[in-house]
Design an enzyme around this catalytic site. Structure first.
Site, PDB file in Angstrom:
ATOM      1  N   LYS A  30      19.827   1.278  24.678  1.00  0.00           N
ATOM      2  CA  LYS A  30      20.088   0.547  26.247  1.00  0.00           C
ATOM      3  C   LYS A  30      20.907   1.071  27.290  1.00  0.00           C
ATOM      4  O   LYS A  30      20.385   0.770  28.163  1.00  0.00           O
ATOM      5  CB  LYS A  30      21.040  -0.906  25.393  1.00  0.00           C
ATOM      6  CG  LYS A  30      21.214  -1.924  26.301  1.00  0.00           C
ATOM      7  CD  LYS A  30      22.031  -3.197  25.867  1.00  0.00           C
ATOM      8  CE  LYS A  30      21.300  -3.846  24.709  1.00  0.00           C
ATOM      9  NZ  LYS A  30      21.488  -3.670  23.475  1.00  0.00           N
ATOM     10  N   HIS A 848     -18.284  -6.843   0.505  1.00  0.00           N
ATOM     11  CA  HIS A 848     -18.206  -6.743  -0.827  1.00  0.00           C
ATOM     12  C   HIS A 848     -17.660  -7.723  -1.734  1.00  0.00           C
ATOM     13  O   HIS A 848     -18.201  -8.141  -3.023  1.00  0.00           O
ATOM     14  CB  HIS A 848     -17.477  -5.409  -0.906  1.00  0.00           C
ATOM     15  CG  HIS A 848     -17.413  -5.000  -2.371  1.00  0.00           C
ATOM     16  ND1 HIS A 848     -16.056  -5.520  -3.272  1.00  0.00           N
ATOM     17  CD2 HIS A 848     -17.925  -4.252  -3.434  1.00  0.00           C
ATOM     18  CE1 HIS A 848     -15.836  -4.943  -4.464  1.00  0.00           C
ATOM     19  NE2 HIS A 848     -17.069  -4.061  -4.534  1.00  0.00           N
TER      20      HIS A 848
END
Length: 891
Positions: A30, A848
């Site tokens: 920050k 599949h």
């Protein structure tokens, strides 16, 4: 303030005006961002940072806190109670520790320079905070409207202590940050007293659209909005045109405002202001332009906190948005909107693929490669978040394929089709479709006409009963030739160059050989369905697709069952069956059968489309789990009897369909035609797994060459571990062998870190070049409230206990359990032996898991988003294979 003996330090405080991104280790994420923005000339309220040097001095000058990090090192993320206990003790001890005099003096001096008559916001800034890959947002504390010297020092200490809140401790553990490595700086920033404040995302955090700025705005202080105390207006602005595309005005009942003597209070908003729009057009344009400047500075989307005080716009802090899915790379350069379809979803494997695995697929698929560049990476296969995507834009711009392509994908994954159609409906996309497509049409016809001609020939004149054996023999001969070619090449870069050449040229012959059979089988199914119409039972068409003789996946499952039957006959196998050992029985007949199995299927395994994944011949644990379960819970020979039953049922279904076609004036001819179509379906659809099986076998050869190369590099001390090789791509590896001085370690370390991060991302099925992810979902008005909607792919209803499986090597399914999986591929197939039902996060009718579920006759619902998170192991669920939804019966 006390004056213990502590060396004088000058780096305890730094003003924003001298801070840059390079100071992150001293001022945290920050603080570094605020310094960067100040130096960039952006409207940041002034302030200073109490550096990490001050924090470390605070943490070490009092002997009573010396063992804090030792205590934290004993914690685990799954023991929340202990985290709470240790965290409370740590915070209690640190709260009693005084701030060393030199640090307090430096803070007070900086405060006096900044102005003692101002109120300040005091925020923590960790060194692992506001990073491009981890925001740490909200993990430490923020204090507003702090006035006076004593309050300033007290709240600086509280920020330091907040590094050890329970949530901050857990966040570091869950994201792989060592507690000792994370230090805390404290940002002291002059307060502005805003009339309006909020949050600006320079990309839409919900859809991911990089050209849409999303702005939340409300009255008073923005921290109340961040914490969810107050409601906010929502504005979405097109960043390119600075125009509003969406606006939602909230009922803003309360606002948080500063008190004159320090602190804050909650105020009721007047009735006139509650539903009034907070920001006007000019302010929205100003905010969007500010966001564009900040994003341009950092080169990536930003999460910005802002405030407007006395008509002036201020930037309070900024951080990268870490929740966005990465954009596909490389980026398009033609200025138009591109649409990407997930190759991973199409292959039903949503995990990240290793860099080596990605490079092989990008070499393998030839479509779109420029002339004489066949051995380079496919420009239409970008990567994003460790997954492969296909740039479908050229197909979708074509007037015919643009309509047909989504329909084709409806079988593979309906949600992919839905996402494509949502994007195609956009005006800008429709405008792109007006391009001249004659060249693309000629290319498409040159490719498709031979395939379709061969498919027609097989459909009407081929011999379906011998097709599987013919193709199997031909494929095996091709594989043998490939192996001999690789073996003959000298090891090292020359053999890898050959791998590059073979991988780049193997696909087109494969496409011309195998798909015509599959297309013939699918066309036969469609024609048969139309021929019998309502006279035929749709269930009979489904039955024809089961019990297919010669299907490689079915043959593999039968071979697993045969191994289990052989094991049943052996004495003294308690330790193996109990899982106490993975050492296989030494009896010669079993060893011979085991080696035969590995010779044919050892190159298979879970996630096999990624060459970096272990194969059964490397790590057979998932296979051994299934064999144990089969021995313990199934009857000998059951798998063979079940398969014969499916064959018998299919034959009877075929006869019924032929009888259904035998009607009308041409009934005899129709019946003969129907019988031909039944034969074509049975003979040709059995080969639907053959193309992938061929490629997996080829990848097995390539893997052996790469493993040989890894051993050589490891012996030369150029890599630290054998599996480092998977974090390079093939062309990089070739270059590294040809340039022995190349340092591979930094690249490998970065790729490993990227792979770990990518593993936590949820890949979208469809994403645009703007980063937009269409919100796709199944809609089912018939399902009960709270049920999970999906795609119905196998009939029937079953109720049972859910078993969530993410790694088939670590899980064993008990008979009658419902398999809940992110995806399945042939490496998962043995788990189906015990499954009573299937729920899967991806897939369509012909993927599949769906095919195998129909083969085993178990209800299945696929394409259920986040199924492995929304359903827990042990919950009782009901799978509606017909209705396409899943009920969670106990929560």
């Amino acid at each position: 303030m006390e004056k213990p003996a502590l060396p004088e330090r000058t780096a305890y405080v730094l003003p924003f005006s001298v801070i840059s991104a390079a100071d992150l280790p001293r001022v945290g994420g920050k603080g570094a961002n605020l310094g960067e923005m100040t130096q960039a000339g952006l409207p940041v309220p002034p302030g200073f940072c109490v550096t990490t040097a001050a924090f470390r001095a605070f943490m070490t000058h009092d002997p009573s806190v010396a063992d804090i990090y030792d205590q934290l090192a004993t914690l685990t993320a799954d023991n929340l109670e202990r985290v709470r206990q240790v965290g409370a003790r740590v915070r209690e001890r640190l709260t009693a520790v005084s701030i060393p005099y030199p640090i307090a003096q430096a803070i007070v001096t900086a405060w006096q320079t900044a102005g003692t008559n101002h109120a300040y916001a005091i925020r923590s800034s960790a060194t692992a905070e506001d990073l491009p890959t981890a925001s740490f947002a909200g993990q430490q504390d923020t204090y507003l409207n702090i006035i006076g010297q004593e309050a300033l020092l007290e709240h600086v200490r509280r920020c330091w202590v907040s590094l050890f809140t329970d949530r901050a401790i857990l966040y570091r553990m869950q994201n792989g940050f060592d507690h000792h490595d994370v230090a805390l700086s404290v940002v002291v920033q002059q307060m502005v007293l805003p009339t309006v404040s909020g949050i600006l995302f320079t990309a839409d955090p919900v859809s991911g659209h990089r050209h849409i700025a999303t702005i939340d705005a409300s009255y008073g202080l923005g921290e109340a909005l961040v914490s969810g105390i107050v409601s906010a207006d929502l504005y979405k602005v097109d960043k390119r045109r600075l125009t509003i595309v969406e606006m939602t005005i909230a009922d803003k009942q309360v606002a948080i405002r500063p008190l004159p003597g320090g602190g804050t209070q909650q105020e009721v908003v007047s009735a006139a202001d509650r539903t009034r729009r907070v920001l006007n057009e000019g302010q929205l344009r100003q905010l969007t332009e500010l966001g564009n400047r900040v994003e341009s500075h950092y080169g990536q989307p930003q999460d910005i906190e802002w405030a407007i005080a006395d008509g002036v716009l201020y930037l309070l802090q900024t951080r990268s948005i870490t929740s966005l899915y990465p954009l596909p790379q490389p980026r398009p350069t033609d200025g138009s909107l591109h649409l990407y379809v997930s190759f991973n979803h199409a292959q039903v494997m949503t995990d990240p693929i290793s860099p080596m695995g990605q490079s092989l697929w990008r070499l393998l698929l030839p479509f779109g490669k420029p002339m004489r560049q066949e051995q380079q990476y496919n420009p239409y296969m970008p990567t994003a978040g460790g997954r492969l995507y296909i740039d479908a834009s050229p197909l979708l711009r074509h007037p015919v394929m643009g309509r047909q392509f989504p329909k084709m994908l409806q079988i593979a994954d309906p949600l992919i089709s839905q996402g494509i159609q949502m994007v195609l409906a956009r005006p800008e996309v429709q405008a792109e479709s007006s391009r001249d497509n004659r060249a693309a049409t000629r290319t498409l016809l040159r490719f498709m006409l031979p395939i379709m001609a061969r498919a027609q020939r097989q459909l009407w004149w081929g011999v379906p009963e011998t097709a599987v054996s013919h193709i199997s023999q031909t494929s095996q001969q091709q594989l043998n030739d490939l192996q001999r070619t690789l073996d003959a090449a000298p090891s090292g870069a020359a053999r890898l160059r050959l791998v590059q050449q073979l991988t780049s040229t193997i696909f087109l012959p494969l496409v011309l050989t195998l798909p015509p059979y599959l297309i013939a089988g699918m066309v036969a199914k469609g024609l048969l369905g139309r021929m019998v119409g309502r006279r035929g039972d749709p269930a009979d068409l489904d039955a024809l697709q089961r019990g297919l003789v010669g299907n490689v996946t079915t043959d593999m499952d039968l071979a697993v069952g045969d191994l289990a039957d052989l094991l049943r006959q052996l004495p003294n196998q308690h330790a193996f069956l109990a899982g106490e050992t993975d050492e296989l029985p030494s009896e010669p007949s079993f060893q011979a059968a085991w080696q035969t199995f590995l010779q044919k299927y050892g190159m298979r395994g879970p996630g096999e489309i990624d060459i970096a994944r272990f194969r059964w011949q490397d790590d057979p644990r998932s296979l051994l789990q299934v064999i144990r379960a089969n021995v313990q819970h199934e009857l000998a020979g059951k798998h063979r009897r079940h398969f014969q039953q499916l064959i018998s049922e299919a034959e009877q279904a075929g006869e019924r369909l032929v009888a259904a076609a035998h009607h009308g004036l041409l009934g005899g001819l129709r019946a003969r035609l129907a019988r031909r179509l039944v034969r074509a379906m049975r003979g040709y659809l059995a080969m639907r797994e053959h193309p992938k099986y061929f490629l997996v076998q080829f990848f097995g050869m390539v893997r052996a060459v790469l493993e040989e190369t890894a051993v050589s590099l490891h012996q030369q001390n150029r890599i630290d571990a054998l599996d480092d090789i998977w974090y390079l791509d093939l062309l990089e590896l070739i270059a590294a062998l040809e340039q022995p001085n190349t340092d591979l370690r930094p690249r490998i370390q970065q790729r490993r870190a990227d792979y770990r991060r990518f593993n936590h991302l949820t890949p979208p099925r469809v994403v645009t070049s703007d980063g937009e992810i269409p919100a796709v979902q199944f809609a089912n008005s018939q399902m009960p409230a709270g049920a999970l909607a999906g795609n119905p792919v196998s009939t029937g209803v079953v109720e049972g206990i859910a078993h969530v499986v993410r790694d088939p090597a670590q899980e064993q399914l008990a008979p009658g359990e419902i398999l809940i999986a992110p995806f399945t591929d042939p490496g998962w197939t043995p788990l189906f032996i015990n499954a009573a039902g299937l729920v899967m996060e991806v897939g369509g009718l012909m993927t599949h898991g769906s095919v195998v579920a129909r083969e085993y006759g178990i209800p299945a619902v696929v394409g259920v988003p986040d199924a492995t998170r929304r359903i827990q192991t042990g919950q009782r669920v009901r799978v509606h294979g017909d209705g396409g939804y899943v009920e969670i019966l106990d929560r």
